[in-house]
Structure formats: C-alpha cells, structure tokens
Design an enzyme around this catalytic site. Structure first.
Site, PDB file in Angstrom:
ATOM      1  N   ASP A   1       0.679  -1.142   0.026  1.00 23.79           N
ATOM      2  CA  ASP A   1      -0.024   0.027   0.022  1.00 23.79           C
ATOM      3  C   ASP A   1       0.822   1.148   0.095  1.00 23.79           C
ATOM      4  OD1 ASP A   1      -2.333   1.454   0.154  1.00 23.79           O
ATOM      5  OD2 ASP A   1      -2.987   0.333   1.872  1.00 23.79           O
TER       6      ASP A   1
ATOM      7  N   ASP B   1     -11.072   1.396  -2.744  1.00 24.23           N
ATOM      8  CA  ASP B   1     -11.655   1.335  -1.302  1.00 24.23           C
ATOM      9  C   ASP B   1     -13.062   1.243  -1.520  1.00 24.23           C
ATOM     10  OD1 ASP B   1      -9.210   0.599  -0.189  1.00 24.23           O
ATOM     11  OD2 ASP B   1      -9.012   2.794   0.368  1.00 24.23           O
TER      12      ASP B   1
HETATM   13  C1  GLA Z   1      -5.650   1.894   2.195  1.00 29.49           C
HETATM   14  C2  GLA Z   1      -6.129   0.570   1.443  1.00 29.49           C
HETATM   15  C3  GLA Z   1      -7.206  -0.447   2.328  1.00 29.49           C
HETATM   16  C4  GLA Z   1      -6.467  -0.872   3.359  1.00 29.49           C
HETATM   17  C5  GLA Z   1      -6.141   0.330   4.312  1.00 29.49           C
HETATM   18  C6  GLA Z   1      -5.318  -0.243   5.516  1.00 29.49           C
HETATM   19  O1  GLA Z   1      -6.601   2.704   2.565  1.00 29.49           O
HETATM   20  O2  GLA Z   1      -6.751   0.992   0.174  1.00 29.49           O
HETATM   21  O3  GLA Z   1      -7.623  -1.344   1.144  1.00 29.49           O
HETATM   22  O4  GLA Z   1      -5.636  -1.734   3.207  1.00 29.49           O
HETATM   23  O5  GLA Z   1      -5.400   1.169   3.453  1.00 29.49           O
HETATM   24  O6  GLA Z   1      -4.892   0.945   6.074  1.00 29.49           O
END
Ligand code: GLA
Length: 738
Positions: free
Chosen positions: A469, A539
């Site tokens: 990420d 997300d």
């Molecule tokens: C980001 C990612 C999510 C998750 C969060 C965790 O927002 O896109 O899918 O992994 O971080 O903090």
C-alpha cells in the site's frame, strides 16, 4: 537522386553518413503499422500510424521535397529549428544553446530471442553537438501493441540541462479527435470522460509524485472522426508505464493535426546530464484498432497478460481480505476464526491487512506505528507463524499488508531516522492520513524498504501474497539526501528507487503474489504492474460504484489484475444497500475476493457466499484469461451494463448483465453477444439465479431459455433477452460449446 528502400532484417545496422537519401523504417505488428521516413536532409518523419500497410514503400515520395515540416511531423521533435509546437525533447546545451537539431544517424532491428518481439532502434544525432537520442520501438507482433521509449546520451564536454524527454510522440493527420480520459479520486477511481479536442493543448498529468491515479490515470483513448465506439472506428489507446509524475498532452494545431506526447512529467524535474551520462524515458504503450475501443482493449489485455504484469497466465486465487471485516480491531482469535470461516467458504488465500505491527507505538489506528514492522505481540502473541500455520492447515495461502514507503510521525522509525522523511525545509510537515513519505531517492531508505519486505518474507516462510500500500502522495516536497542543486531529481529518483526495490523482491520471491495498492486504486499503471500481479481497484467496494470503476479500468487493464471484492451491505463507503447476489455478480466479473467479517453474514448470505465462490472457480479461467467484450456501457443512457468474456478457443463464454435502476415498463434488454464462433453451438445456463423475493428455496430466473442451445451466429445477431428490471438486479450466464 538515389532512392533507397530498406527492408529490415536481422540486426544489420544502416548508417547513412553525409548523403542521406529517403529511407523507410517500417515498425510493424501483424495488423498495426507505424512508418518513419528519413528525408534527404536526414530529418526523420513519422508518416503513418494505423492498420498495417501492404505497400508501405508508397510512403516514399517520388519528389523528396513533398515531405516537409509544414505537412509532415518529425518522428521525435526537438525544440528549435522551426518546431513551435510542444516538442518531445527540450534541453539546454552546455554552452547555453536552447535548440537541438535531431537528424538521422542509423537504425537497426535488435536481435531478439522472441520472434514475437521486434525492437527497432533509431539513432538521431545533433550535427553541431555530440549528443544523441535513441528511439526504441517495440512491436509485439501478435498482440498488435507498440511501445516507445527514448534514451539520450550527452557526449558534450559540459553538463546538459534536460527539460523534457517524452517517451513517445505521435502525430495524427488532420481530422476530428475525441479524447477519453480517466479521472477520479479516492473511492471513485477511473471515471471516464470524453471530450472533443479543439485547437490548443489539453494536458492530463500528475504532480503527486507517488500515486499516479488519484486524480487522473496515465492512460487515454483517442477516437478519430467520432466519439469512441466499442466496435467501429479508429481508436488509439495509450498508457504511460510510470508510477510517478507523468504528462500526456494533446495538441490540435492550426492544420487540425493532433500531436500526442506522453511520458514523465517535466514539471520541476530538471535533470542535469553530466558528460558521458545517459537518461531513459519510461515506455509509452500504444494499442491501435480500426474496429473500435473493444479490440484495442483486448489487444492491450492480451499484451498485459503476457508481458505487462507478473505471471499473467496464472489464474488468481480467491482471497478474503481482513480490512473491511476487522479494520484495526482484532486479536489472534479474531483472525484464526476468520481463517476458519474463509476456509469453509471456499476462499483460497487469507490476507491480513493493516494493524498487525508496532511495538512501542502499536498500530491500532492510522495515527501510529507505521514504519515499525515488528509484530504486535499483544494482538498476535503467536506471531505471524501461528496465523500462517493455521491458514496452511486449512488449505489456505496467507497474505500480508505492508506500506513500507510510509511512516507515522508517532513511530520508532520517525524518531530514529527523521532525515529519511520527505519534507520541505522551513515549512511545516503536511500530514495526510496522519503519515509522511519516506525518501526513496535515498539508497539507505531503498535498503530499508527492501529489508522490511524481504525480512518479513524470509522470517515468515509461507507468506504467499503481499498487499503493498501507499496511502499518501507528495505534498511537502524535499529530500534531505539529495544536494541542493539536485532536488529536482527527487521525482524521478524516488520512482527509480522504488522500482529497484520491486525488482529485487520480485526476482527473489518469484512465487509471492504482489498486489499494488495506493489508497485503493491509486497505483494502477503499467510501470508498477510490471512487478505486480494485480492492483486493488478501489476502496469503494459498493457494487453500483464498482460497475463504473471497473468499466474504466477494463479499458486499459485485464480483468485478472483488477481486485474486486464482495463486502457488506449497507456498503461502508457509500451506504448503498444491495443483495449479496448483486455484489457477487459484480465482483465476479474481475478478480474475485471477499472483504468482510464472515461471522456477521446471515445464514443465507453465507450460503450465497459459498455458492458464489464455487461458481467463480467454475468460470475463473474464462473471466481471468479470456477476451473481454463490453456489450452495454453503464455510461450509456440505459442505466444498464453488460459485458462478457470468451475463452481463447471460443468454447466457453460468461456473460454479466446488470440493471442500475428501476426500468418501469421498458422492455428487457436484448443483449447481443460478441466474440463467439458463429458456427459453434452453445448451451446457455444461468449461474446463481436470484431467489424469489422472500423465498430461499425457489428462484426467479433471468432468462427463458435455460439449458437451451443456440448457434453463435444467432446469439450474436439476435441475442438473449435478460429479464432484469429493478435496481440491483443482475444475471450471469454461462455459455458452453456442445
Ligand atoms: C488503504 C487501502 C485499504 C486498506 C487500508 C489499510 O486505505 O486502500 O484497502 O488496506 O489502507 O490501512
């Protein structure tokens, strides 16, 4: 005047010294051709890009004067010498001269191990300065994909200041042009917008440094003469393989020609080139079709599966990701139980998301701990090993979330290495999601990031998947590592540093699946994907939103690379309510996963989840490895969407259809299929028909021809009536050759 027509063969180098005569440089795929012509004064012109010509030699004019700068565009334009449009190259020579003249020096086809890949190298030199630009055109024969990149070498005695070096420069003859680009933000990635281009310059770019796609994706579609159509007309898809700042410019000039330039963004990116130094651009990837965007996308997908992503012929596992099911609130028992439930649902790999690390500053929310990659033993007393062993014992793979380029100020890492953090001297740090960016232009930081991920993988054998990420972009820019006169290197050196780490890891851990993530779908670009198997689409896991987001992604990326998960209803982001069937039918059209707490599902939802996963496994090869045909766009006025995948041998197909609103008394859509073999017979089966409202033991089919057989010809001409009318209704049909 001697006319010299060259047919390229092997790696023969042709150098035309003083008396350059017309030379044709054909760069060809099976169906696409790009042709350069060297004029008698050594200027290299681009004459044509489109369907492959059967007699390209006709491009050589009988009278060389007919090729001139007023009507023909250079293959690679440099500022000066009458070039007044945006140019591919801009630099300041060591003596201060701001103009460059690029003339033909030589060209050749490079030796290749793979007959499908033909790389043509064209060397251009400035007659007044020892400086050369080499253009590399790679033609992927079967996939009809052309990539271009450029490399500059400075042999002057002093430094040259490089102001811009495009990856590719394409000029289309006078006409009308429609640009589709992909804008968005966190949770609304890859929204499609089409504009008719008019005189002037339209620029799509990023200055965010790290996340390529939080505002615009580095991809575009140009449609010639009319707005983009799926199945007809000329379409060019382009995408820059670079995860940092990029720039795409589209200039319609006074002759109505379209100049397309793509590559890195030169914004505040001066890169002094010392004597003897070379500098390379990333690749611009181009797909062309004269049968619409559908074929251009399919070409790009085929190319991507073979060359653009990791292990593109290996079907992806069904994952359960812990994020929306547990967020930061879990302990060992929570995760062990989730793994048990995942196994009983048929999931193949469990991914533990954020929240598993941090000792002094436990990562129990997004305010602390980022950067401290030690297991939080209070939450997970048995460490990762207990979880990995547990997953393995239940036949599941195990995956882990990391965000190694970032740091919370409240972390041991920030206390220990404040000089590793990107920031502007004399300015307050700007936090984004309570975090700051590590300076990957610094080799020590590169080493740290490499050691973090390789350390986790080595110390915990059995991790099969890494979700990488990156939840912020560059705001307060500045590197404590780079000297004052090289601060402008940051943008490029950061991404190069990152790619160096990716490369080492993907070579060292070839069996680990890497997912690119960046605040959801923020790192969907072929620069990052070269080292990844997939990316996290967004997300926003709401099925209604994902139909649009996935539609946008599907223009550029193959389905197997687009992570799409079934989550809770009401959706955590949008609060929309949707049936579990609808959620599955949407997520199953890409790389399916689940992102929820299984114990919160109702018995009916749980049962549906099991069936959904089982069904996906049945159609997975077609969805992930087949060819995509987009049938009804959600962007059309119908408020419906439909697409299908067809296996390479056309023996199997899967069709998805969605209704996005209540359709009153409108007739049901007749969906005409595509990509089938007209002479084959296909049996039509509906997968997971919807339950009758209020009942669990009887279904309400969406077709009236269950189990019947039709010819491919009939299905493509007449189609199938799909009985879905209300918002959130959907159908999945399987077609099998009999
Ligand atoms: C980001 C990612 C999510 C998750 C969060 C965790 O927002 O896109 O899918 O992994 O971080 O903090």
């Amino acid at each position: 005047m001697r006319k010299l027509i060259l047919t390229l063969c092997g790696s023969v180098v042709l150098t035309l010294a003083t008396t350059v005569r017309q030379v044709l440089i054909p760069i060809e795929c099976e169906q696409t051709g790009y042709y350069l012509v060297v004029d008698n004064d050594g200027t290299v012109f681009q004459k044509y890009f489109g369907s492959r010509l059967s007699t390209p030699a006709s491009l050589l004019p009988n009278d060389p004067q007919k090729t001139n700068k007023n009507t023909d565009a250079e293959a690679y334009s440099a500022f000066g010498n009458g070039n007044t449009n945006e140019t591919a190259l801009r630099l300041i020579h060591s003596d201060g001269n701001m103009t460059t003249l690029l003339l033909y020096d030589s060209h050749r086809v490079l030796p290749s191990q793979d007959a499908n890949i033909v790389v043509t190298e064209v060397v251009l030199k400035d007659p007044a300065y020892p400086l050369q630009v080499t253009l590399f055109y790679t033609a992927y024969q079967k996939e009809n994909i052309l990539t271009c990149r450029s490399v500059i070498r400075n042999d002057e005695t002093g430094s040259v200041r490089l102001d811009g070096l495009a990856s590719g420069y394409l000029v289309l003859p006078p006409g009308e042009f429609f640009l589709t680009h992909f804008y968005g933000a966190w949770s609304a990635e890859m929204q499609m917008k089409e504009d008719k281009l008019s005189q002037g310059i339209k620029v799509i770019d990023s200055k965010k440094g790290v996340r390529t796609t939080q505002s615009e994706n580095p991809s575009f579609i140009i449609s010639v003469s009319h707005p983009a159509e799926e199945n007809c007309g000329e379409a060019i898809i382009g995408t820059v393989a670079w995860s940092g700042n990029y720039k795409l410019s589209f200039e319609v000039d006074n002759l109505n020609r379209l100049h397309i330039l793509g590559g890195r963004n030169d914004f505040l990116s001066d890169y002094p080139l010392d004597p003897g130094a070379t500098f390379s651009s990333p690749e611009l990837i181009l797909a062309y079709s004269d049968c619409g965007t559908g074929e251009a996308s399919r070409n790009l997908h085929r190319w991507a599966r073979k060359y653009g992503i990791q292990d593109g012929t290996m079907p992806r596992p069904v994952v359960l990701n812990s994020w929306e099911g547990a967020y930061f609130s879990f302990d060992e028992q929570t995760i062990l139980k989730m793994i048990d439930d995942a196994a009983s649902m048929g999931v193949e790999l469990f991914v533990l998301d954020d929240g598993w690390f941090g000792e002094k500053y436990p990562r129990n929310n997004d305010k602390a701990g980022l950067g401290d990659w030690q297991v939080n033993r209070k939450k997970l007393p048995g460490g990762l090993k207990t979880l990995i062993d547990h997953a393995h014992a239940r036949g599941l793979g195990f995956g882990l979330w990391v965000e190694p380029e970032m740091v919370n100020p409240k972390s041991e890492l920030a206390e220990k290495h404040p000089d590793w953090i990107v920031g502007t001297p004399n300015r307050e740090p700007i936090l984004m999601r309570n975090q700051l960016l590590l300076d990957l232009s610094n080799p020590a930081v590169q080493e740290f990031v490499y050691n973090t991920v390789s350390g986790v993988l080595r110390e915990n054998p059995g991790i099969a998947y890494i979700k990488w990420d990156a939840n912020r972009h560059v705001e307060n820019f500045g590197s404590a590592y780079l000297p004052a006169d090289r601060q402008s290197h940051f943008w490029i050196d950061y991404i190069r540093g990152l790619y160096g780490v990716y490369e080492r890891l993907s070579e060292e851990f070839p069996d680990v699946i890497f997912q690119a993530c960046s605040s959801g779908g923020g790192r969907a670009d072929y620069g990052a994907l070269k080292y990844h198997h997939e990316f996290w689409g967004s997300d926003n896991t709401d099925a209604y939103s994902r139909i649009f987001i996935n539609w946008g992604f599907s223009q550029i990326f193959p389905s197997m690379a687009i992570g799409s998960h079934v989550s809770f209803s009401p959706n955590h982001q949008t609060k929309n309510v949707s049936s579990i069937k609808f959620r599955f039918d949407v997520a199953m059209s890409q790389r399916l996963g689940v992102e929820l707490q299984p114990k919160l599902l109702t018995p009916e939802e749980l049962e549906w989840t099991r069936r959904g996963i089982e069904t996906y496994k049945r159609i997975r090869d077609v969805v992930q490895l087949g060819d995509l045909y987009r049938l009804i766009s959600p962007y059309d006025d119908t408020d419906r969407a439909s697409m299908m995948y067809v296996s390479e041998d056309q023996s199997k197909a899967v069709l998805f259809a969605y209704s996005l609103r209540y359709h009153y008394r409108e007739d049901y859509p007749h969906v005409r299929l595509q990509g089938l073999d007209p002479d084959k017979q296909y049996r039509v089966t509906e997968l997971m028909p919807a339950p009758k409202p209020g009942k669990t033991d009887s279904t309400r089919p969406a077709i009236q021809c269950e189990g019947e057989t039709f010819s491919g010809d009939f299905l493509m001409k007449y189609g199938i009536k799909i009985l879905i009318r209300n918002a959130g209704e959907s159908a999945v049909l399987e077609l099998t050759e009999i």
